[in-house]
Write a protein that holds these residues in place. Structure first.
Motif, mmCIF file in Angstrom:
data_model
loop_
_atom_site.group_PDB
_atom_site.id
_atom_site.type_symbol
_atom_site.label_atom_id
_atom_site.label_comp_id
_atom_site.label_asym_id
_atom_site.label_seq_id
_atom_site.Cartn_x
_atom_site.Cartn_y
_atom_site.Cartn_z
ATOM 1 N N ARG A 34 1.015 -1.176 0.249
ATOM 2 C CA ARG A 34 -0.114 -0.007 0.044
ATOM 3 C C ARG A 34 0.744 1.156 0.046
ATOM 4 O O ARG A 34 0.691 2.286 -0.574
ATOM 5 C CB ARG A 34 -1.014 0.169 1.340
ATOM 6 C CG ARG A 34 -1.830 1.270 1.297
ATOM 7 C CD ARG A 34 -2.733 1.158 2.250
ATOM 8 N NE ARG A 34 -2.206 1.063 3.590
ATOM 9 C CZ ARG A 34 -2.607 0.284 4.597
ATOM 10 N NH1 ARG A 34 -3.106 -0.862 4.225
ATOM 11 N NH2 ARG A 34 -1.664 0.348 5.414
ATOM 12 N N SER A 35 1.868 1.340 0.664
ATOM 13 C CA SER A 35 2.664 2.333 0.893
ATOM 14 C C SER A 35 3.516 2.712 -0.326
ATOM 15 O O SER A 35 3.559 3.802 -0.934
ATOM 16 C CB SER A 35 3.868 2.542 2.048
ATOM 17 O OG SER A 35 3.007 2.191 3.423
ATOM 18 N N VAL A 36 4.140 1.682 -0.956
ATOM 19 C CA VAL A 36 4.806 1.831 -2.136
ATOM 20 C C VAL A 36 3.774 2.137 -3.330
ATOM 21 O O VAL A 36 4.101 2.891 -4.084
ATOM 22 C CB VAL A 36 5.638 0.440 -2.561
ATOM 23 C CG1 VAL A 36 6.402 0.516 -3.863
ATOM 24 C CG2 VAL A 36 6.778 0.311 -1.464
ATOM 25 N N ASP A 37 2.836 1.391 -3.259
ATOM 26 C CA ASP A 37 1.813 1.862 -4.505
ATOM 27 C C ASP A 37 1.305 3.112 -4.331
ATOM 28 O O ASP A 37 1.081 4.021 -5.359
ATOM 29 C CB ASP A 37 0.532 0.805 -4.206
ATOM 30 C CG ASP A 37 1.062 -0.658 -4.857
ATOM 31 O OD1 ASP A 37 2.016 -1.040 -5.079
ATOM 32 O OD2 ASP A 37 -0.033 -1.544 -4.641
ATOM 33 N N ARG A 39 3.111 5.822 -3.312
ATOM 34 C CA ARG A 39 4.173 6.439 -3.724
ATOM 35 C C ARG A 39 4.631 6.320 -5.314
ATOM 36 O O ARG A 39 4.706 7.224 -5.976
ATOM 37 C CB ARG A 39 5.757 5.947 -3.348
ATOM 38 C CG ARG A 39 6.874 6.696 -3.645
ATOM 39 C CD ARG A 39 6.871 8.137 -2.940
ATOM 40 N NE ARG A 39 7.825 8.811 -3.329
ATOM 41 C CZ ARG A 39 7.852 10.208 -3.301
ATOM 42 N NH1 ARG A 39 6.843 10.881 -3.102
ATOM 43 N NH2 ARG A 39 8.958 11.037 -3.752
ATOM 44 N N PHE A 40 4.360 5.211 -5.828
ATOM 45 C CA PHE A 40 4.244 5.046 -7.109
ATOM 46 C C PHE A 40 3.151 5.592 -7.968
ATOM 47 O O PHE A 40 3.504 6.681 -8.905
ATOM 48 C CB PHE A 40 4.057 3.555 -7.668
ATOM 49 C CG PHE A 40 3.864 3.258 -9.076
ATOM 50 C CD1 PHE A 40 5.231 2.608 -9.488
ATOM 51 C CD2 PHE A 40 2.711 3.318 -9.823
ATOM 52 C CE1 PHE A 40 5.181 2.462 -10.951
ATOM 53 C CE2 PHE A 40 2.720 2.755 -11.166
ATOM 54 C CZ PHE A 40 4.059 2.755 -11.753
ATOM 55 N N ALA A 41 1.780 6.102 -7.517
ATOM 56 C CA ALA A 41 0.654 6.697 -7.965
ATOM 57 C C ALA A 41 1.183 8.173 -8.137
ATOM 58 O O ALA A 41 1.158 8.805 -8.890
ATOM 59 C CB ALA A 41 -0.573 6.265 -7.188
ATOM 60 N N ALA A 42 1.853 8.806 -6.829
ATOM 61 C CA ALA A 42 2.272 10.001 -6.835
ATOM 62 C C ALA A 42 3.120 10.277 -7.875
ATOM 63 O O ALA A 42 3.141 11.309 -8.505
ATOM 64 C CB ALA A 42 2.447 10.310 -5.368
ATOM 65 N N GLY A 135 3.772 12.356 2.949
ATOM 66 C CA GLY A 135 3.558 11.418 3.755
ATOM 67 C C GLY A 135 3.950 10.198 3.446
ATOM 68 O O GLY A 135 3.683 9.003 3.995
ATOM 69 N N SER A 136 5.024 10.299 2.345
ATOM 70 C CA SER A 136 5.502 9.087 1.700
ATOM 71 C C SER A 136 6.869 8.656 2.027
ATOM 72 O O SER A 136 7.338 7.804 1.226
ATOM 73 C CB SER A 136 5.378 9.294 0.129
ATOM 74 O OG SER A 136 6.001 10.650 -0.191
#
Length: 157
Positions: A34-37, A39-42, A135-136
């Motif tokens: 969830r956290s990495v996804d 960041r990826f989306a951002a 917050g990433s």
């Protein structure tokens, strides 16, 4: 002293961190993904589901890889800068497609975070982390996950 000083408008926070904290974060598949996804989306500015060289470079530039000492930038020839960013992109682009998909991004972020965990070892260290706007910061999220687990254990949940 050559180079220019950049002002730091972001806040910093001090955390206690060791390798086990980072390994636990990476090992929690749901939280890690969830956290990495997020960041990826951002980073996927055009929303096409993959990161281009330009999108990943923009993210890498925020890491200030060419900074040598507390805000002082090194004057690096443009060809060396391009070679550095291309080399990093190639590490992410596992299938050599010219783009980085979500799975490739997850895989490389996992590898990077586990390397950080190995480097930290098992002795707690005080580390200053820069707060980011989204917050990433994945290391901060690792600390937050450990704190949440500790609080839940203390309250018997």
């Amino acid at each position: 002293m050559s180079g220019s000083l950049r002002s730091r408008e972001r806040e910093m926070g001090v955390v206690i961190l060791d390798g086990s904290t980072v390994r636990a974060f990476v090992g929690d598949e749901e939280v890690f993904n969830r956290s990495v996804d997020e960041r990826f989306a951002a980073l996927d500015l055009n929303g096409d589901g993959v990161l281009s060289r330009a999108e990943l470079r923009r993210a890498l530039e925020t890491f200030r890889l060419l900074e040598t000492h507390f805000g002082v930038d090194v004057v690096t020839p443009p060809a060396e800068v391009a070679a550095l960013y291309n080399s990093i992109f190639d590490q992410f682009d596992l299938d050599r497609s010219g783009t980085v998909d979500r799975d490739e991004f997850r895989s490389e972020m996992r590898r990077i975070l586990l390397a950080i965990a190995d480097g930290l070892g098992d002795f707690p260290l005080q580390i200053v982390l820069e707060d980011d706007d989204q917050g990433s910061n994945l290391l901060q999220q690792a600390v937050d996950l450990e704190a949440a687990k500790t609080k839940a254990a203390a309250s018997g949940k």
